[in-house]
Design a protein around this motif. Structure first.
Motif, short mmCIF file in Angstrom:
data_model
loop_
_atom_site.label_atom_id
_atom_site.label_comp_id
_atom_site.label_asym_id
_atom_site.label_seq_id
_atom_site.Cartn_x
_atom_site.Cartn_y
_atom_site.Cartn_z
N TYR A 114 -2.63 4.93 9.31
CA TYR A 114 -2.00 3.93 10.18
C TYR A 114 -2.99 3.45 11.23
O TYR A 114 -4.01 4.09 11.51
CB TYR A 114 -0.75 4.51 10.85
CG TYR A 114 -1.00 5.68 11.77
CD1 TYR A 114 -1.26 5.50 13.13
CD2 TYR A 114 -0.99 6.99 11.27
CE1 TYR A 114 -1.50 6.58 13.97
CE2 TYR A 114 -1.23 8.09 12.11
CZ TYR A 114 -1.47 7.86 13.45
OH TYR A 114 -1.73 8.93 14.29
N LYS A 115 -2.65 2.30 11.82
CA LYS A 115 -3.48 1.71 12.87
C LYS A 115 -2.61 1.47 14.10
O LYS A 115 -1.53 0.88 14.00
CB LYS A 115 -4.07 0.39 12.39
CG LYS A 115 -4.97 -0.31 13.41
CD LYS A 115 -5.45 -1.68 12.91
CE LYS A 115 -6.44 -1.54 11.76
NZ LYS A 115 -7.03 -2.85 11.39
N GLY A 148 0.79 -1.22 0.00
CA GLY A 148 0.00 0.00 0.00
C GLY A 148 0.82 1.27 0.00
O GLY A 148 0.26 2.38 0.08
N VAL A 149 2.15 1.13 -0.09
CA VAL A 149 3.03 2.30 -0.11
C VAL A 149 3.91 2.21 -1.35
O VAL A 149 4.81 1.37 -1.44
CB VAL A 149 3.92 2.38 1.15
CG1 VAL A 149 4.80 3.62 1.09
CG2 VAL A 149 3.07 2.38 2.41
N ASP A 206 3.74 16.96 3.11
CA ASP A 206 4.20 17.29 1.75
C ASP A 206 5.00 16.13 1.18
O ASP A 206 4.90 15.79 0.01
CB ASP A 206 5.09 18.54 1.77
CG ASP A 206 4.43 19.71 2.45
OD1 ASP A 206 3.26 19.96 2.15
OD2 ASP A 206 5.08 20.36 3.29
N ILE A 207 5.84 15.54 2.06
CA ILE A 207 6.73 14.47 1.64
C ILE A 207 6.62 13.31 2.63
O ILE A 207 6.59 13.53 3.85
CB ILE A 207 8.20 14.94 1.58
CG1 ILE A 207 8.37 16.03 0.51
CG2 ILE A 207 9.15 13.77 1.31
CD1 ILE A 207 8.18 15.57 -0.92
N VAL A 208 6.59 12.09 2.11
CA VAL A 208 6.65 10.89 2.94
C VAL A 208 7.95 10.17 2.62
O VAL A 208 8.23 9.85 1.46
CB VAL A 208 5.45 9.95 2.67
CG1 VAL A 208 5.60 8.66 3.49
CG2 VAL A 208 4.14 10.64 2.99
N GLY A 236 -1.34 2.44 4.50
CA GLY A 236 -1.19 2.88 3.12
C GLY A 236 -0.89 4.36 3.04
O GLY A 236 -0.96 5.10 4.04
N VAL A 237 -0.53 4.80 1.83
CA VAL A 237 -0.25 6.21 1.57
C VAL A 237 -1.01 6.62 0.32
O VAL A 237 -0.88 6.00 -0.74
CB VAL A 237 1.25 6.47 1.37
CG1 VAL A 237 1.50 7.94 1.04
CG2 VAL A 237 2.05 6.07 2.61
#
Length: 462
Positions: A247-248, A148-149, A261-263, A235-236
């Motif tokens: 997130y969980k 998911g990323v 802005d950024i991951v 996910g992202v």
């Protein structure tokens, strides 16, 4: 077609060191590299460029926070991001050109292109096939991600993309509280970015000494990094304005999200072996996708060896270098060896964090009787003078023999200080040996001696 005693595939720290050592030992050697420059991930998009930015932003912090305390009056410093990136790029160039010079000096042939092994004793580069009595796989590793990323190196980036951002982000989410995530998170926090680190485990820096983890965590929070621990990223989602990280929380299964802005994805690395033809050759692999080797770095296919990030062990540049040296010695008829008990690890934040050998948790689990000697940098004159008194030195020694089993440092120049203890451990020294060795005053290294003294009758300055 050329014929060689050794062909190394990959020119990272393991590969280029191995190539140079092979040549020094009289073996006709070539190294395969498909990048435009030598040095692999470390020199091009990893260790070296990240340390350049860490150094630059540490200088920024000194100017902002400590110059005035020392009576140095300057205008508030401004960051020219483009120029800072140029400094980083120049640093890369100096180092990669240096490796090219060393290849020429030692008569190592650079086979430019991506390599594969069509059959034992053969290495194909482009349309050419070269003969080799021995082949060494040193292809390193690449960033791994989560389901998911998806990394696009624009909004969702690995460390490679983080080193090339067009502008300084206002908000960054770092997925993973390991070495890379904390180093790059520190860089951008000092540049003014709001940084939140999301980690699946309940502690940062997995695998490090528990006391180090807690102390280091507090210091990073004090510097302005936010942490969400025990959180599983789901996910992202990316959009034109940035990204949303879902997130969980493991403790109660509650779900939440963060916008940025950024991951930066720093969830570990995986071996690079695709395209080498290992399956066709029947080279055995581990369950984790690493090349399986014996104690002499040999695979199950005669004449094929492997070192570095693509085999079992910590993914560290200096571990790969040691293995490169060792396998070169073996191929030259000598006795190459790597002592995996004495491989230091360093996090180049400020303060730095360094460790070698066993942690307290590992010693307890193994039932080894031990004693811990600890000394705070608050008791070190040089550290106090330099506004660098955060952290401590901790030495773990066998309770009965006093032999040093592990050492852990949070503090100034920790990455350099740790090597005194590495040498001590390599020679089987006792804590008392370090304690009785004269250390220059005033130096940070005196804190190491004091920690050694704390394993005995006690430190002097605490």
């Amino acid at each position: 077609m050329s014929s060689y005693d050794v062909i190394i595939i990959g020119s990272g720290p393991g590969g280029y060191v191995c190539a140079i050592r092979c040549a020094q030992l009289g073996l006709k050697t070539a190294c395969v590299e498909g990048r435009e420059t030598l040095g692999g991930t470390c020199l091009n998009v990893g260790c070296i460029p990240s340390k350049a930015l860490l150094h630059a932003t540490e200088m920024l912090h000194e100017a902002q926070e400590n110059f005035g305390k020392m009576g140095i009056e300057v205008e508030a410093p401004k960051v020219d991001w483009e120029k800072m990136l140029a400094y980083k790029t120049d640093t890369i160039g100096q180092n990669t050109k240096g490796i090219e010079f060393l290849f020429k000096k030692n008569k190592v042939d650079w086979l430019k292109g991506w390599g594969s092994i069509p059959e034992p004793g053969k290495v194909k580069v482009g349309d050419e096939v070269h003969d080799a009595k021995n082949i060494i796989i040193a292809t390193g590793s690449e960033t791994s991600t989560l389901p998911g990323v998806e990394i696009d190196e624009k909004t969702v980036v690995s460390s490679t993309g983080a080193l090339e951002l067009e502008k300084i982000p206002s908000k960054m989410v770092v997925i993973g509280a390991g070495v890379i995530g904390l180093e790059m998170g520190s860089v951008f926090r000092r540049l003014g970015t709001e940084v939140t680190v999301v980690e699946y485990l309940d502690t940062i820096t997995p695998g490090m000494d528990g006391e180090v983890q807690k102390n280091f965590h507090k210091l990073l929070k004090k510097q302005g990094l936010d942490f969400i621990l025990g959180a599983a990223v789901q996910g992202v989602e990316t959009s034109g304005d940035g990204s949303k990280v879902s997130y969980k929380l493991k403790k109660d299964d509650s779900e939440a999200s963060l916008e940025a802005d950024i991951v930066l994805v720093s969830t570990g690395r995986r071996p690079v072996t695709k395209g080498l033809g290992l399956d066709e050759l029947g080279v055995e692999m581990t369950d984790r996708g690493q090349v399986k080797t014996d104690d002499h770095f040999a695979t199950n296919v005669k004449g094929i060896y492997a070192i570095g990030d693509c085999i079992t062990g910590p993914m560290l540049a200096h571990k790969a270098e040691d293995e490169g040296m060792a396998v070169a010695e073996i191929l030259a008829g000598k006795h190459g060896h790597v002592n995996y008990e004495v491989i230091p690890s360093v996090i180049y934040t400020h303060p730095e964090v360094a460790s070698v050998g066993r942690t307290e948790e590992a010693l307890k689990e193994a039932g080894v009787p031990y004693k811990a000697g600890k000394f705070s940098f608050m008791g070190n004159g040089r550290a106090k003078a330099n506004f660098a008194a955060d952290g401590f030195v901790k030495i773990l020694a066998h309770k009965e023999t006093d032999r040093i089993l592990g050492a852990h440092i949070v503090g100034p120049m920790a990455g350099d200080l740790i090597h005194e203890l590495c040498v001590a451990m390599e020679f089987g020294a006792a804590a008392q040996d370090v304690a009785l060795t004269c250390h220059a005053h005033p130096t940070y290294s005196e804190a190491v001696r004091e920690a050694a003294l704390a394993c005995g009758d006690g430190p002097i300055h605490s």
